[in-house]
Design an enzyme around this catalytic site. Structure first.
Site, PDB file in Angstrom:
ATOM      1  N   SER A 137       0.841  -1.191   0.000  1.00  0.00           N
ATOM      2  CA  SER A 137       0.000   0.000   0.000  1.00  0.00           C
ATOM      3  C   SER A 137       0.884   1.253   0.000  1.00  0.00           C
ATOM      4  CB  SER A 137      -0.966  -0.057   1.186  1.00  0.00           C
ATOM      5  OG  SER A 137      -2.011   0.858   1.043  1.00  0.00           O
ATOM      6  N   ASP A 283      -8.847  -6.126  -4.738  1.00  0.00           N
ATOM      7  CA  ASP A 283      -8.038  -5.076  -4.101  1.00  0.00           C
ATOM      8  C   ASP A 283      -8.597  -3.692  -4.384  1.00  0.00           C
ATOM      9  OD1 ASP A 283      -5.714  -3.527  -3.181  1.00  0.00           O
ATOM     10  OD2 ASP A 283      -4.584  -5.372  -3.430  1.00  0.00           O
ATOM     11  N   HIS A 310      -7.415  -5.926  -0.506  1.00  0.00           N
ATOM     12  CA  HIS A 310      -6.204  -5.167  -0.187  1.00  0.00           C
ATOM     13  C   HIS A 310      -5.463  -5.794   0.997  1.00  0.00           C
ATOM     14  CE1 HIS A 310      -3.728  -1.654  -0.669  1.00  0.00           C
ATOM     15  NE2 HIS A 310      -3.927  -1.227   0.565  1.00  0.00           N
TER      16      HIS A 310
END
Length: 339
Positions: A137, A283, A310
């Site tokens: 991320s 995601d 995610h």
């Protein structure tokens, strides 16, 4: 997103860097992932960051460092990946103002270039010549910036749950909102408008977005080992103030200092054959967007974790580990062969 140079100040601190405490070693460095081989307090611009190592630097294959998301997250969700220590040293850390690291709470420290310099300070302090950098991320942005700035120290970079551009991210999450049930979409739009309804209306809609794209309902419950680890190494945990200042109130609204952040230009400055993109099937980092990033990075590879959001590292830990293990082994073999 659970997620430039101004390095002189940070690099000046490097000779002070590591104060290590060596823990009792398990027979197998991957056998008890709650026990590090060593712990360190590394001096960086703004304070000291906490670092743990499983395995001995200088032995085994090329080390790997795992870069958590946020901004303001912690390393704890990488616990399952400490199994990689049966092949190579595994380095985890909490970024400044997160988890076990110092919390000066000074917004002057909340700059991408300082977080990149933080990584380099850790490398120098631990005496690592070259390592794999795996960012998840927000950590993907740091991994990409690091690989572009320090190619001589980067064996490979993994951009996991890929965030490298706020405009792309926000466009993507707004498209994902359109795929939610009509009433949920309408509520989110209202909550993002100039006269939002009450929190008790907005919070369930936001939670529905997260359940679809960032921590799906069928994910495994935290294991007893993970719960014990959080209690032992959680530190001060997630820093919401840092997240809000750099990002914003939700994954689909960027109002902080990263609102215009875009590092896509760096994709042409790195060795694509050493770049791996990894995302979950569901995601927040949309497949279409990440495929565009791959196309901008000649030679790069893309892996999609089936059934994962995610949060695929905790949702599909065996698959995530297998992808990373295979990738780093292939890069190591290529380096050994001088390719």
């Amino acid at each position: 997103m659970m997620p430039k140079p101004l390095l002189a100040a940070a690099l000046a601190l490097l000779p002070l860097a590591a104060q290590a405490q060596t823990a009792a070693l398990p027979t197998d460095p991957a056998a008890d992932w709650s026990v590090p081989t060593s712990e360190h307090r590394v001096a960086v611009e703004g304070g000291k960051v906490w670092v743990r190592v499983n395995g001995m630097i200088g032995t085994g294959a090329t080390p790997v460092i795992l870069i958590h998301g946020g901004p303001g997250g912690t390393h704890v969700n990488f616990g399952s990946l400490l199994s990689l220590a049966d092949q190579r040293p595994v380095i985890l850390y909490d970024q400044l103002d997160s988890g076990m690291s110092d919390h000066p709470e000074d917004p002057a420290n909340w700059r991408p270039e300082r977080f990149v310099a933080e990584l380099e300070a850790i490398r120098v302090a631990l005496g690592v010549a070259r390592w794999h950098v795996i960012g998840h991320s927000w950590g993907s942005a740091l991994a990409l910036e690091y690989a572009a700035r320090y190619p001589e120290h980067t064996a490979s970079a993994v951009l996991s749950g890929t965030y490298i551009s706020t405009p792309h991210w926000i466009t993507g999450t707004n498209l994902l909102i359109r795929e939610l049930p009509d009433d949920v979409e309408a509520t989110i739009r209202a909550c993002e408008g100039p006269s939002p309804p009450a929190a008790e209306v907005c919070e369930p809609a936001t939670a529905a977005f997260y359940a679809a794209y960032n921590g799906r309902p069928d994910r495994p419950a935290p294991s007893p080992e993970m719960r014990a680890y959080r209690a032992r190494y959680g530190g001060k945990g997630f820093n919401a103030r840092l997240y809000n200042a750099m990002w914003g109130p939700t994954e689909f609204r960027a109002s902080g200092s990263l609102a215009t952040y875009d590092a896509t230009h760096l994709l042409t400055q790195v060795d694509g054959k050493r770049i791996l993109f990894v995302i979950g099937q569901y995601d927040e980092a949309r497949l279409d967007d990440v495929q565009d990033f791959v196309a901008l990075t000649p030679g790069a590879e893309l892996a999609v974790v089936p059934g994962g959001s995610h949060a695929f590292i905790s949702e599909r830990p065996e698959v995530a580990e297998a992808i990373l293990r295979d990738w780093m082994s292939r890069i190591d073999e290529r380096e050994s062969a001088g390719r």
